[in-house]
Design an enzyme around this catalytic site. Structure first.
Site, mmCIF file in Angstrom:
data_model
loop_
_atom_site.group_PDB
_atom_site.id
_atom_site.type_symbol
_atom_site.label_atom_id
_atom_site.label_comp_id
_atom_site.label_asym_id
_atom_site.label_seq_id
_atom_site.Cartn_x
_atom_site.Cartn_y
_atom_site.Cartn_z
ATOM 1 N N SER A 154 0.286 9.896 -1.170
ATOM 2 C CA SER A 154 1.492 10.573 -0.709
ATOM 3 C C SER A 154 1.157 11.314 0.582
ATOM 4 C CB SER A 154 2.037 11.507 -1.796
ATOM 5 O OG SER A 154 3.267 12.073 -1.409
ATOM 6 N N HIS A 181 4.166 7.089 -0.668
ATOM 7 C CA HIS A 181 5.416 7.829 -0.556
ATOM 8 C C HIS A 181 5.716 8.037 0.926
ATOM 9 C CE1 HIS A 181 4.347 9.803 -4.682
ATOM 10 N NE2 HIS A 181 4.739 8.551 -4.811
ATOM 11 N N ASP A 274 1.932 12.345 -9.329
ATOM 12 C CA ASP A 274 2.324 10.953 -9.497
ATOM 13 C C ASP A 274 1.072 10.088 -9.606
ATOM 14 O OD1 ASP A 274 3.911 8.675 -9.665
ATOM 15 O OD2 ASP A 274 3.959 8.394 -7.502
#
Length: 335
Positions: A154, A181, A274
């Site tokens: 991310s 992401h 995540d």
């Protein structure tokens, strides 16, 4: 100015300076010491890439690149991420734009989140990676050709992923599935940038496509990425997981279900947790988990969650993750 107006609409944000070009942006960052910098790409005298690079050298500050979805700007935005920027978001259109409210909310939430990131420049050399003898966490010998490698990241991830891919040998033939992401509209540019800067075959994943040896597949906008029957890529519009689609956990869960011990999951820099659920499933199925260490992360959230859960014995410096992957595969021989 549109961006100043948007930032001014949020009582939690104070705009302390507005630069006309990259040179002024560097000087203001030095003098005002902001919590976060919102950076354009196309600027006179010093562009956003060079300004980002100089700010990161002089005083490491979280930088959010605000870019149009023009193909040239997207390409330059990827280079700014390589220079040290943490995130890239789409520049909102005018108040009359259909997506103005949504784009503005995303911009504000991203800037506020990045303002909490504390960056420390790390110039000390990292000792060479020492290959360890196989432990219970190493995957059992099997056919290399049936292996899959999953990578997820991310905040700060684009450059981290680039370094991992660039560190793999030219003859690395294990297919790689990647979740990053990133703001909508930038996935294709991200894939192109990785292809151009790593010399590896990187493309956006397509549903039903048969994975090829050595190929790298990027999750497209707003779709989960996984592996389906007969080694074919699977894209899903299932509900977001912990707010993310694509989700790292979806990817790793899919690898666990399809390949089990014949999969490696790599979790890199990023906020939140995540990937934790999926990595736990992968570990339970005998797969190998590699987590980036805190010292080389921009944000230790995602790898930290995996390490605290005991899914990897220790963090691995970013510069040595490719070595870890290659070393794991070197122990594998066809049955």
């Amino acid at each position: 100015m549109l961006l100043v107006s948007i930032y001014g609409s949020d009582p939690e944000i104070e705009v302390v300076g507005e630069a006309c070009d990259g040179v002024e942006a560097v000087a203001m960052c030095r003098a005002l010491r902001p919590d976060v910098v919102s950076m354009d790409i196309q600027m006179p005298n010093l562009d956003g890439i060079a300004a980002t690079r100089q700010i990161m050298v002089e005083r490491a500050t979280p930088i959010v690149i605000v870019s149009s979805l023009d193909s040239t700007d997207i390409r330059f935005s990827m280079h700014a991420l390589n220079a040290g920027a943490l995130m890239v978001v789409a520049k909102p259109g005018g108040p009359g734009s259909a997506t103005y409210e949504l784009d503005s909310r995303e911009l504000l939430s991203t800037v506020k989140a990045m303002a909490q990131v504390k960056l420390v420049r790390r110039w000390a050399s990292i000792p060479p990676y020492q290959q360890r003898a196989p432990t219970e966490s190493a995957i059992a010998p099997t056919d290399r050709a049936s292996m899959l490698l999953g990578i997820a990241a991310s905040t700060g991830g684009p450059n981290a992923i680039r370094k991992v891919l660039a560190g793999l040998p030219p003859d690395f033939d294990t297919p790689i599935l990647i979740v990053q992401h990133i703001a909508a509209g930038f996935s294709e540019g991200f894939a192109t940038w990785l292809h151009d800067t790593t010399s590896r075959p990187v493309t956006l994943a397509r549903h039903g496509e048969l994975v090829e040896r050595g190929a790298c597949y990027i999750a497209p906008d707003d779709r989960h990425l996984g592996i389906g029957a007969a080694g074919k890529l699977s894209l899903s519009a299932a509900a977001p997981i912990e707010g993310f689609r694509p989700s790292a956990s979806f990817l790793f869960s899919s690898l666990a279900a399809s390949n089990g011990a014949m999969a490696i999951g790599v979790i890199l820099t990023g906020m939140g947790s995540d990937g934790l659920t999926g990595l736990r499933e992968l570990k339970e199925r005998g797969g190998l988990v590699i987590a980036q260490d805190e010292a080389t992360c921009d944000v230790f959230g995602m790898p930290g969650a995996a390490l605290r859960a005991g899914l990897a014995p220790a963090g691995t410096p970013l510069e040595h993750i490719a070595d870890r992957v290659v070393a794991a595969l070197a122990h594998r021989k066809p049955p």
